[in-house]
Design a protein around this motif. Structure first.
Motif, mmCIF file in Angstrom:
data_model
loop_
_atom_site.group_PDB
_atom_site.id
_atom_site.type_symbol
_atom_site.label_atom_id
_atom_site.label_comp_id
_atom_site.label_asym_id
_atom_site.label_seq_id
_atom_site.Cartn_x
_atom_site.Cartn_y
_atom_site.Cartn_z
ATOM 1 N N VAL A 239 1.037 -1.135 0.111
ATOM 2 C CA VAL A 239 -0.244 -0.005 -0.093
ATOM 3 C C VAL A 239 0.798 0.940 -0.164
ATOM 4 C CG1 VAL A 239 -1.610 0.772 1.569
ATOM 5 C CG2 VAL A 239 -2.019 -1.195 1.121
ATOM 6 N N MET A 240 2.249 0.853 0.802
ATOM 7 C CA MET A 240 3.031 2.206 0.701
ATOM 8 C C MET A 240 3.667 3.136 -0.469
ATOM 9 S SD MET A 240 4.820 1.301 4.132
ATOM 10 C CE MET A 240 6.171 2.564 3.835
ATOM 11 N N ILE A 241 3.683 1.566 -1.462
ATOM 12 C CA ILE A 241 4.586 1.974 -2.528
ATOM 13 C C ILE A 241 3.149 1.746 -3.995
ATOM 14 C CG2 ILE A 241 6.658 0.819 -1.967
ATOM 15 C CD1 ILE A 241 5.998 -1.886 -3.878
ATOM 16 N N GLN A 242 2.350 2.126 -3.821
ATOM 17 C CA GLN A 242 0.792 2.468 -3.821
ATOM 18 C C GLN A 242 0.718 1.371 -5.433
ATOM 19 O OE1 GLN A 242 1.540 5.790 -6.206
ATOM 20 N NE2 GLN A 242 1.345 7.554 -4.224
ATOM 21 N N LYS A 243 0.460 0.069 -4.761
ATOM 22 C CA LYS A 243 -0.090 -1.259 -5.190
ATOM 23 C C LYS A 243 -1.202 -1.369 -4.336
ATOM 24 C CE LYS A 243 4.801 -2.614 -7.361
ATOM 25 N NZ LYS A 243 6.012 -2.950 -7.308
ATOM 26 N N PRO A 244 -1.930 -1.205 -4.632
ATOM 27 C CA PRO A 244 -3.178 -1.717 -4.157
ATOM 28 C C PRO A 244 -4.008 -3.286 -4.704
ATOM 29 C CG PRO A 244 -4.235 -0.088 -5.843
ATOM 30 C CD PRO A 244 -2.250 -0.300 -5.879
ATOM 31 N N THR A 245 -3.626 -3.271 -5.934
ATOM 32 C CA THR A 245 -3.758 -4.469 -6.308
ATOM 33 C C THR A 245 -3.126 -6.178 -5.709
ATOM 34 O OG1 THR A 245 -4.830 -3.955 -8.364
ATOM 35 C CG2 THR A 245 -3.949 -5.999 -8.160
ATOM 36 N N ALA A 246 -2.045 -5.259 -5.137
ATOM 37 C CA ALA A 246 -0.951 -6.493 -4.917
ATOM 38 C C ALA A 246 -0.815 -7.114 -2.885
ATOM 39 C CB ALA A 246 0.693 -5.905 -5.755
ATOM 40 N N ALA A 247 -1.395 -5.603 -2.457
ATOM 41 C CA ALA A 247 -1.507 -5.538 -1.480
ATOM 42 C C ALA A 247 -3.214 -6.597 -1.543
ATOM 43 C CB ALA A 247 -1.362 -4.369 -0.786
ATOM 44 N N ARG A 248 -3.857 -5.879 -1.852
ATOM 45 C CA ARG A 248 -5.031 -7.606 -1.400
ATOM 46 C C ARG A 248 -4.874 -8.411 -2.127
ATOM 47 N NH1 ARG A 248 -6.927 -2.296 -2.870
ATOM 48 N NH2 ARG A 248 -9.054 -1.755 -1.972
ATOM 49 N N ASN A 249 -3.854 -8.729 -2.941
ATOM 50 C CA ASN A 249 -3.973 -10.349 -3.131
ATOM 51 C C ASN A 249 -2.735 -11.150 -2.050
ATOM 52 O OD1 ASN A 249 -5.072 -10.769 -6.035
ATOM 53 N ND2 ASN A 249 -3.429 -9.581 -6.790
ATOM 54 N N ALA A 250 -1.699 -9.625 -1.430
ATOM 55 C CA ALA A 250 -0.994 -10.599 -0.817
ATOM 56 C C ALA A 250 -2.414 -10.721 1.132
ATOM 57 C CB ALA A 250 -0.062 -10.066 -0.533
ATOM 58 N N LEU A 251 -2.688 -10.187 1.219
ATOM 59 C CA LEU A 251 -3.491 -10.135 2.061
ATOM 60 C C LEU A 251 -4.878 -11.094 2.393
ATOM 61 C CD1 LEU A 251 -4.020 -8.427 4.633
ATOM 62 C CD2 LEU A 251 -5.966 -7.941 4.007
ATOM 63 N N SER A 258 -11.650 -16.667 0.614
ATOM 64 C CA SER A 258 -11.864 -16.688 -1.101
ATOM 65 C C SER A 258 -12.075 -15.312 -1.984
ATOM 66 C CB SER A 258 -13.608 -17.845 -0.586
ATOM 67 O OG SER A 258 -14.583 -16.860 0.315
ATOM 68 N N THR A 259 -12.656 -14.797 -0.966
ATOM 69 C CA THR A 259 -12.514 -13.239 -1.917
ATOM 70 C C THR A 259 -12.404 -12.215 -1.768
ATOM 71 O OG1 THR A 259 -14.333 -12.904 -0.678
ATOM 72 C CG2 THR A 259 -15.522 -14.419 -3.148
ATOM 73 N N LYS A 260 -11.828 -11.558 -2.670
ATOM 74 C CA LYS A 260 -11.244 -10.150 -2.041
ATOM 75 C C LYS A 260 -12.462 -9.170 -1.119
ATOM 76 C CE LYS A 260 -8.314 -9.516 -6.020
ATOM 77 N NZ LYS A 260 -7.198 -9.074 -6.744
ATOM 78 N N ARG A 261 -13.381 -9.265 -0.953
ATOM 79 C CA ARG A 261 -14.647 -9.124 -0.532
ATOM 80 C C ARG A 261 -14.486 -8.541 1.127
ATOM 81 N NH1 ARG A 261 -20.756 -9.615 -1.603
ATOM 82 N NH2 ARG A 261 -20.030 -9.618 -3.904
ATOM 83 N N TYR A 262 -13.697 -10.124 1.196
ATOM 84 C CA TYR A 262 -14.052 -10.069 3.112
ATOM 85 C C TYR A 262 -12.396 -9.320 3.371
ATOM 86 C CZ TYR A 262 -12.248 -13.428 7.042
ATOM 87 O OH TYR A 262 -11.499 -13.818 8.029
ATOM 88 N N ILE A 263 -11.275 -9.335 2.971
ATOM 89 C CA ILE A 263 -10.253 -8.856 3.324
ATOM 90 C C ILE A 263 -10.024 -6.630 3.471
ATOM 91 C CG2 ILE A 263 -8.489 -10.389 3.362
ATOM 92 C CD1 ILE A 263 -8.675 -8.285 0.407
ATOM 93 N N GLU A 264 -11.382 -6.403 2.821
ATOM 94 C CA GLU A 264 -11.741 -5.155 2.298
ATOM 95 C C GLU A 264 -11.765 -4.035 3.518
ATOM 96 O OE1 GLU A 264 -12.015 -2.743 -0.579
ATOM 97 O OE2 GLU A 264 -10.832 -4.782 -1.448
ATOM 98 N N PRO A 265 -12.551 -4.414 4.330
ATOM 99 C CA PRO A 265 -12.248 -3.748 5.329
ATOM 100 C C PRO A 265 -11.247 -3.567 6.356
ATOM 101 C CG PRO A 265 -14.179 -5.653 6.033
ATOM 102 C CD PRO A 265 -13.279 -5.623 4.679
ATOM 103 N N GLU A 266 -9.902 -4.968 6.152
ATOM 104 C CA GLU A 266 -8.442 -4.648 6.809
ATOM 105 C C GLU A 266 -8.039 -3.731 5.790
ATOM 106 O OE1 GLU A 266 -4.932 -7.488 8.744
ATOM 107 O OE2 GLU A 266 -7.185 -8.444 7.565
ATOM 108 N N ILE A 267 -8.503 -3.845 4.475
ATOM 109 C CA ILE A 267 -7.263 -3.264 3.863
ATOM 110 C C ILE A 267 -7.618 -1.514 3.555
ATOM 111 C CG2 ILE A 267 -8.355 -3.420 1.735
ATOM 112 C CD1 ILE A 267 -4.543 -3.903 2.097
ATOM 113 N N THR A 268 -8.691 -1.314 3.766
ATOM 114 C CA THR A 268 -8.920 0.164 4.297
ATOM 115 C C THR A 268 -8.552 0.506 5.437
ATOM 116 O OG1 THR A 268 -11.021 -0.252 3.153
ATOM 117 C CG2 THR A 268 -10.976 1.687 4.743
ATOM 118 N N LYS A 269 -8.758 -0.465 6.484
ATOM 119 C CA LYS A 269 -7.994 0.196 7.448
ATOM 120 C C LYS A 269 -6.128 0.541 7.407
ATOM 121 C CE LYS A 269 -7.485 -1.412 12.388
ATOM 122 N NZ LYS A 269 -7.826 -2.257 13.484
ATOM 123 N N ILE A 270 -5.824 -0.141 6.587
ATOM 124 C CA ILE A 270 -4.290 0.118 6.208
ATOM 125 C C ILE A 270 -4.064 1.778 5.569
ATOM 126 C CG2 ILE A 270 -2.198 -1.171 4.850
ATOM 127 C CD1 ILE A 270 -2.958 -3.999 5.976
#
Length: 544
Positions: A239-251, A258-270
């Motif tokens: 996220v710091m280096i502005q790679k949001p897609t890679a950040a979501r895949n890693a998380l 099973s889906t990226k929707r599950y991790i959206e609250p946490e990625i938003t917090k990050i």
């Protein structure tokens, strides 16, 4: 360097970070502890159930990353079983008392602190660990196949440098891939794996010669490298280096979602956290900011605690454990005694994070630690004094004293002086200068560590073992008085409350005066004026 020094220090709390510092959400109400102060079964069950399906990937990533701290443990105690070995002395007859062999690794770690802090900001936590692995192995093989003393010294410096780099990259990675509710528990993994690495080196060193030990230690970073290739980069760094897609895949991989929707609250917090952090730095802090009284006070306390921890005698004990027992002249095998001491260390490491820090407080633990070490060091020094007076023979009926004293020293150190200075440093340094200040504290720590390791045997040669331990005992006594009169208790206090402890009366008066000027006329408390309440609430939302 300053961009990530805060991470390197706060997590260098190494594992000195505690579960209580990262409390488990949900531990209130239904999960409250019993009247006897024991941890509730529900909380204990949650802590022990880290291998649940949703957490397995995170735990696996932490285990793989902390192989790096295991490697550091190999470096720190390699000299303890090796220096007394006869074939090692024959290979390097000009080695002297071995102080350079023991301490060069600490000097390497000193130089690694700023370099690795720069690297984890520029190329990432994972890549820094990967790039460190092969030089680590090269350093070990230089040691194993060293034709002369200079090559051995280069190998020790290089392994120390790589081990020191892991003290920055590994804790940063662990802190950023774990969930908030289990971060405190998994933070223990760094120091636990460090202790296991120390114990592994002592045990293996008692069974094989120094060449085999060095080759085995050199293979472990290679195993780490190929294991770490399978792990993702820190989502926060992406996220710091502005790679949001890679950040979501890693998380998504780390949380087994099973889906990226599950991790959206946490990625938003990050993302919010990174944005807020970038907004507060305003180009970074300067040396001028460090010279203010409210900043100098916590820096002085942190540096002083590092001083007392490093000069408490524990460095000499860990670097020369086997040799100390051999000099003690007891009938117990020196290697077996060393294993007992280091096993004790591994066990006590688990006590502080789970129980004592929030039960007794930081200040109380530091005082207890200093007093226990003071008494134990005095007893150990007395033993060697009586031994010297007895013509080099162990005093009658006191052969048990070296082992008991060293076990007590180890317990005392790990209960307070080992982890608590890092915990307090992370808590009391002001946020706006924490990056620069923590860099200074890290350099101070490794400098003192090198000095303590290098001069231990030199001082021993001058004043003897009894003098060394009595000197360390006196330092511990002074340390206990310092904590009693100068170190504040931070238990149960918020960051703002802690910072107010270091504000001078003049600064406090100026703040109150400024606050009074900002209050609207006729509504001193800001309660009767609806528009003022609205503005205040808006400011609070923005602050959050």
């Amino acid at each position: 360097m300053s961009a990530t020094s805060e991470e390197s220090l706060s997590v260098s709390t190494l594992a000195s970070s505690t579960t209580a510092i990262h409390p488990d959400p949900g531990s209130q109400n239904g999960d409250s502890t019993t009247q006897f102060g024991t941890i509730s079964m529900r909380r204990l069950s949650r802590r022990l159930s880290l291998w649940r399906p949703k957490k397995r990937a995170t735990v696996l990533a932490v285990i793989v990353a902390t192989i790096g701290s295991f490697c550091l443990g190999n470096v720190l105690t390699w000299s303890s079983p090796v220096l007394p070995q006869e074939d090692f002395k024959k290979k390097f007859p000009d080695i002297g008392n071995g102080s350079w062999v023991a301490s060069l690794a600490l000097l390497g770690a000193l130089f690694a602190a700023p370099v690795s802090g720069f690297l984890i900001a520029k190329i990432g936590r994972r890549r820094t660990m990967l790039f460190t692995a092969f030089p680590f192995s090269i350093g070990w093989f230089l040691i194993a196949f060293a034709p002369d003393l200079p090559v051995l010294y280069i190998g020790r410096f290089l392994t120390g440098f790589c081990g020191g780099a892991f003290t920055v990259s590994v804790p940063a990675y662990v802190a950023e891939v774990t969930e908030d509710r289990i971060r405190g528990t998994l933070a223990v993994a760094f120091i636990l794996m460090l202790c296991i690495g120390i114990l592994f080196t002592i045990v293996l060193g008692a069974l094989v010669n120094w060449f085999v030990l060095s080759v085995v230690c050199g293979c472990i970073p290679i195993i780490f490298f190929f294991s770490m290739l399978c792990m993702p980069e820190s989502p926060r760094y992406l996220v710091m280096i502005q790679k949001p897609t890679a950040a979501r895949n890693a998380l998504k991989w780390l949380r087994r979602a099973s889906t990226k929707r599950y991790i959206e609250p946490e990625i938003t917090k990050i993302e919010s956290s990174v944005t807020a952090a970038n907004g507060k730095t305003n180009g970074g802090s300067s040396v001028k900011d460090l010279l203010k009284i409210r900043v100098l006070k916590p820096i002085f306390i942190s540096a002083a605690l590092m001083f007392f921890a490093q000069l408490s005698g524990m460095n000499g004990v860990s670097l020369y454990t086997v040799e100390i027992f051999a000099e003690a002249g007891t009938q117990m095998n020196a290697s077996v005694a060393s294993i007992i001491i280091l096993a004790t260390q591994a066990l006590t490491v688990l006590v502080v994070p789970f129980v004592l820090v929030e039960k007794l407080g930081r200040r109380s633990l530091l005082i207890i630690s200093e007093v226990v070490m003071c008494i134990s060091l005095t007893a150990l020094g007395t033993y060697f004094y009586l031994k010297d007076k007895n013509g080099g023979n162990p005093p009658d009926d006191l052969e048990w004293l070296p082992l008991v004293s060293l076990v007590a020293i180890t317990i005392g150190y790990n209960v307070g002086l080992g982890p608590i200075p890092w915990v307090l440093t992370a808590e009391i340094l002001p946020n706006h200068v924490k990056e620069l200040a923590s860099s200074c504290i890290s350099i101070c720590y490794w400098t003192l560590s090198f000095v303590a390791g290098k001069t231990f045997k030199d001082i021993k040669d001058v004043i003897g073992y009894s003098g060394v331990y009595w000197l360390s005992s006196g330092i511990c006594l002074i340390g206990a008085l310092f904590v009693l009169f100068f170190v504040p208790e931070t238990k149960g206090r918020s960051t703002d409350e802690i910072q107010k402890l270091f504000v001078t009366k003049k600064e406090s008066a100026q703040a109150e005066s400024s606050e009074q000027q900002t209050k609207p006329t006729g509504s001193p408390d800001g309660v009767d004026n609806p528009s003022f309440m609205s503005q205040s609430q808006g400011a609070n939302v923005n602050a959050v």
